[in-house]
Scaffold this motif. Sequence first.
Motif, mmCIF file in Angstrom:
data_model
loop_
_atom_site.group_PDB
_atom_site.id
_atom_site.type_symbol
_atom_site.label_atom_id
_atom_site.label_comp_id
_atom_site.label_asym_id
_atom_site.label_seq_id
_atom_site.Cartn_x
_atom_site.Cartn_y
_atom_site.Cartn_z
ATOM 1 N N GLY A 1 0.821 -1.197 0.000
ATOM 2 C CA GLY A 1 0.000 0.000 0.000
ATOM 3 C C GLY A 1 0.861 1.255 0.000
ATOM 4 N N TYR A 2 0.385 2.307 0.698
ATOM 5 C CA TYR A 2 1.106 3.567 0.761
ATOM 6 C C TYR A 2 2.302 3.456 1.691
ATOM 7 C CZ TYR A 2 -3.012 5.535 -1.482
ATOM 8 O OH TYR A 2 -4.022 5.802 -2.356
ATOM 9 N N ASP A 3 3.449 3.897 1.231
ATOM 10 C CA ASP A 3 4.655 3.846 2.045
ATOM 11 C C ASP A 3 4.769 5.148 2.834
ATOM 12 O OD1 ASP A 3 7.059 3.442 3.216
ATOM 13 O OD2 ASP A 3 8.156 2.976 1.366
ATOM 14 N N LEU A 4 4.120 5.194 3.987
ATOM 15 C CA LEU A 4 4.103 6.413 4.792
ATOM 16 C C LEU A 4 5.475 6.729 5.368
ATOM 17 C CD1 LEU A 4 0.716 6.015 6.719
ATOM 18 C CD2 LEU A 4 1.184 7.167 4.552
ATOM 19 N N SER A 5 6.327 5.705 5.495
ATOM 20 C CA SER A 5 7.671 5.934 6.014
ATOM 21 C C SER A 5 8.412 6.930 5.126
ATOM 22 C CB SER A 5 8.450 4.619 6.087
ATOM 23 O OG SER A 5 7.780 3.675 6.894
ATOM 24 N N LYS A 6 8.388 6.683 3.820
ATOM 25 C CA LYS A 6 9.042 7.589 2.883
ATOM 26 C C LYS A 6 8.296 8.911 2.771
ATOM 27 C CE LYS A 6 11.504 4.200 0.029
ATOM 28 N NZ LYS A 6 11.499 3.163 1.063
ATOM 29 N N GLY A 7 6.999 8.874 2.998
ATOM 30 C CA GLY A 7 6.212 10.103 2.938
ATOM 31 C C GLY A 7 6.590 11.104 4.004
ATOM 32 N N MET A 8 7.133 10.634 5.114
ATOM 33 C CA MET A 8 7.564 11.551 6.179
ATOM 34 C C MET A 8 8.879 12.256 5.837
ATOM 35 S SD MET A 8 5.219 11.451 8.470
ATOM 36 C CE MET A 8 4.043 11.131 7.149
ATOM 37 N N ALA A 9 9.633 11.680 4.881
ATOM 38 C CA ALA A 9 10.933 12.247 4.520
ATOM 39 C C ALA A 9 10.749 13.607 3.860
ATOM 40 C CB ALA A 9 11.681 11.307 3.573
ATOM 41 N N GLY A 10 11.401 14.613 4.409
ATOM 42 C CA GLY A 10 11.303 15.950 3.852
ATOM 43 C C GLY A 10 10.040 16.690 4.234
ATOM 44 N N SER A 11 9.289 16.192 5.204
ATOM 45 C CA SER A 11 8.061 16.867 5.633
ATOM 46 C C SER A 11 8.313 17.893 6.730
ATOM 47 C CB SER A 11 7.035 15.840 6.114
ATOM 48 O OG SER A 11 7.498 15.151 7.260
ATOM 49 N N PHE A 12 9.504 17.924 7.297
ATOM 50 C CA PHE A 12 9.918 18.920 8.278
ATOM 51 C C PHE A 12 8.944 19.048 9.450
ATOM 52 C CE2 PHE A 12 12.535 19.925 4.710
ATOM 53 C CZ PHE A 12 13.695 20.493 5.247
ATOM 54 N N GLY A 13 8.412 17.914 9.887
ATOM 55 C CA GLY A 13 7.547 17.917 11.058
ATOM 56 C C GLY A 13 6.196 18.556 10.843
ATOM 57 N N THR A 14 5.770 18.703 9.595
ATOM 58 C CA THR A 14 4.486 19.343 9.321
ATOM 59 C C THR A 14 3.343 18.355 9.159
ATOM 60 O OG1 THR A 14 4.879 19.386 6.931
ATOM 61 C CG2 THR A 14 5.629 21.292 8.194
ATOM 62 N N LEU A 15 3.640 17.079 9.028
ATOM 63 C CA LEU A 15 2.606 16.059 8.852
ATOM 64 C C LEU A 15 2.392 15.235 10.110
ATOM 65 C CD1 LEU A 15 3.494 14.669 5.297
ATOM 66 C CD2 LEU A 15 1.879 16.479 5.902
ATOM 67 N N ALA A 16 3.460 14.920 10.813
ATOM 68 C CA ALA A 16 3.388 14.059 11.987
ATOM 69 C C ALA A 16 4.647 14.250 12.825
ATOM 70 C CB ALA A 16 3.243 12.597 11.565
ATOM 71 N N VAL A 17 4.568 13.801 14.070
ATOM 72 C CA VAL A 17 5.718 13.816 14.968
ATOM 73 C C VAL A 17 6.283 12.408 15.010
ATOM 74 C CG1 VAL A 17 6.551 14.305 17.297
ATOM 75 C CG2 VAL A 17 4.615 15.607 16.367
ATOM 76 N N LEU A 18 7.478 12.220 14.481
ATOM 77 C CA LEU A 18 8.110 10.900 14.495
ATOM 78 C C LEU A 18 8.479 10.512 15.922
ATOM 79 C CD1 LEU A 18 10.395 11.448 11.396
ATOM 80 C CD2 LEU A 18 8.581 9.733 11.550
ATOM 81 N N THR A 19 8.201 9.267 16.287
ATOM 82 C CA THR A 19 8.571 8.776 17.614
ATOM 83 C C THR A 19 9.565 7.616 17.561
ATOM 84 O OG1 THR A 19 6.584 7.373 17.610
ATOM 85 C CG2 THR A 19 6.427 9.541 18.695
ATOM 86 N N GLU A 20 9.532 6.830 16.463
ATOM 87 C CA GLU A 20 10.499 5.752 16.252
ATOM 88 C C GLU A 20 10.844 5.689 14.772
ATOM 89 O OE1 GLU A 20 9.098 1.977 17.622
ATOM 90 O OE2 GLU A 20 8.655 2.705 19.666
ATOM 91 N N VAL A 21 12.088 5.288 14.472
ATOM 92 C CA VAL A 21 12.524 5.125 13.089
ATOM 93 C C VAL A 21 13.340 3.840 12.971
ATOM 94 C CG1 VAL A 21 13.887 6.078 11.186
ATOM 95 C CG2 VAL A 21 12.577 7.620 12.672
ATOM 96 N N THR A 22 13.025 3.025 11.981
ATOM 97 C CA THR A 22 13.820 1.838 11.664
ATOM 98 C C THR A 22 14.496 2.078 10.323
ATOM 99 O OG1 THR A 22 12.266 0.407 12.841
ATOM 100 C CG2 THR A 22 13.765 -0.648 11.276
ATOM 101 N N ILE A 23 15.785 1.819 10.278
ATOM 102 C CA ILE A 23 16.553 2.223 9.103
ATOM 103 C C ILE A 23 17.543 1.139 8.700
ATOM 104 C CG2 ILE A 23 18.484 3.362 10.317
ATOM 105 C CD1 ILE A 23 17.880 5.772 8.340
ATOM 106 N N LYS A 24 17.814 1.095 7.416
ATOM 107 C CA LYS A 24 18.780 0.138 6.885
ATOM 108 C C LYS A 24 20.191 0.685 7.045
ATOM 109 C CE LYS A 24 18.934 -0.025 2.424
ATOM 110 N NZ LYS A 24 18.547 -0.290 1.014
ATOM 111 N N VAL A 25 21.125 -0.163 7.461
ATOM 112 C CA VAL A 25 22.535 0.219 7.565
ATOM 113 C C VAL A 25 23.344 -0.685 6.641
ATOM 114 C CG1 VAL A 25 22.211 1.001 9.936
ATOM 115 C CG2 VAL A 25 23.009 -1.336 9.524
ATOM 116 N N LEU A 26 24.573 -0.278 6.350
ATOM 117 C CA LEU A 26 25.413 -1.046 5.432
ATOM 118 C C LEU A 26 26.847 -1.103 5.940
ATOM 119 C CD1 LEU A 26 24.056 0.246 1.997
ATOM 120 C CD2 LEU A 26 23.866 -2.084 2.894
ATOM 121 N N PRO A 27 27.636 -2.073 5.456
ATOM 122 C CA PRO A 27 29.039 -2.142 5.873
ATOM 123 C C PRO A 27 29.802 -0.888 5.457
ATOM 124 C CG PRO A 27 28.354 -4.197 4.842
ATOM 125 C CD PRO A 27 27.253 -3.213 4.597
#
Length: 406
Positions: A161-187
Amino acid sequence: MVETRASERLMPGTAEDVRAIVADAVAQGTPLAVEGTGSKGGLGRPVQVARTLSTAGLSGILFYEPEELVLSARAGTPLAEIEALLSSRGQRLDFEPMDYGPLHGRARGEGTLGGLLACNLSGPRRIKAGAARDHVLGIEAVSGRGEIFRSGGRVVKNVTGYDLSKGMAGSFGTLAVLTEVTIKVLPASATETTLLLRGLDDEQAAGAMAGAMGSSAEASGAAHLPYDVAGRVVDGALGRAPATAIRLEGIAPSVAARADHLARGLERLGSLERLEGEASVRFWRDVRDARPFADGTERPVWRVSLAPTHAPAFVMDLRMGAGTDAFYDWQGGLVWLRMEAGADEALVRGLVARHGGGHATLVRASVAERAATPVFQPQPAALAALSARLKHQFDPAGVLNPGRMG
């Protein structure tokens, strides 16, 4: 940089606390400024409200699975803490997020994980690795309706469905207040080398960078620092002569072979130097953080994205109309500008349009100048209408960071 602050600072400790604060703001009709530690308070238009909701109390690593290349943390977790943990396991955030602190007169390392995603940060490696939105796997957040919601998960292929995780990117806190983030890391790369061509003008540098990025060298960075700007990185160790930089990363034998091959092609264009190891790391960190313009002033700084082939002519035309200092990242696709006498928004954006189009964002200026200037690139009517509808869906009462994006 002096920023107007709200009078009351609220620091919730849980997502439920955040929900209660936002719900109360909706009920009372009292908007909130939303921030982590405030390290990026100089981005966007000033928010003038009575209360600030800080996520700095929402701190701590929730889980880190190095073998699965996944990390999850509360939104207020200091980015410096996350990067130190990753470094201890030979890993990194591959998109190399910029630290805006120095540009705004603050120390490095004060940003948070939530701020990283809210501002969709990236650095010189973006041309290869993308930005924060390309690495986020999941979020928990509180909408402007006062509702907790979650999107995504702990693995890369977990979005329907809708990827709201990416939708928060670049929203500068105008859509929602983030409380947790899960992110991919690499070597992290085992070895890093930067080839420096000295003495090229902007046009010559654009050609050299294009050639390097189009070669088989697999470069992870390409930047050009014109005369004098080069003297403002790595504590002046490079001197003032123009420096065109190409970064190579990987295992040592591969980096050495690719560097030697690329050097044979580049040395015909000018004198060639090398930065190895930590010297290379310091150079790209300074480029990433726009260190040449971190001068303790409020002189306006623009971040301009346009086609690399148009960048030198754009800067030349701009210099004909206003006092301007500039340097180039992303093979010339990202131009950093410092204006010597006012933001001159009409001139900057007019020339961006004339040189093929792009985006110009005012990332530093006085509070008064940011209040009077469209800080973000104005959107076409159809896109602006879509953005307004999205804002209404997430924050119908307009209580989150009102006015910050326009």
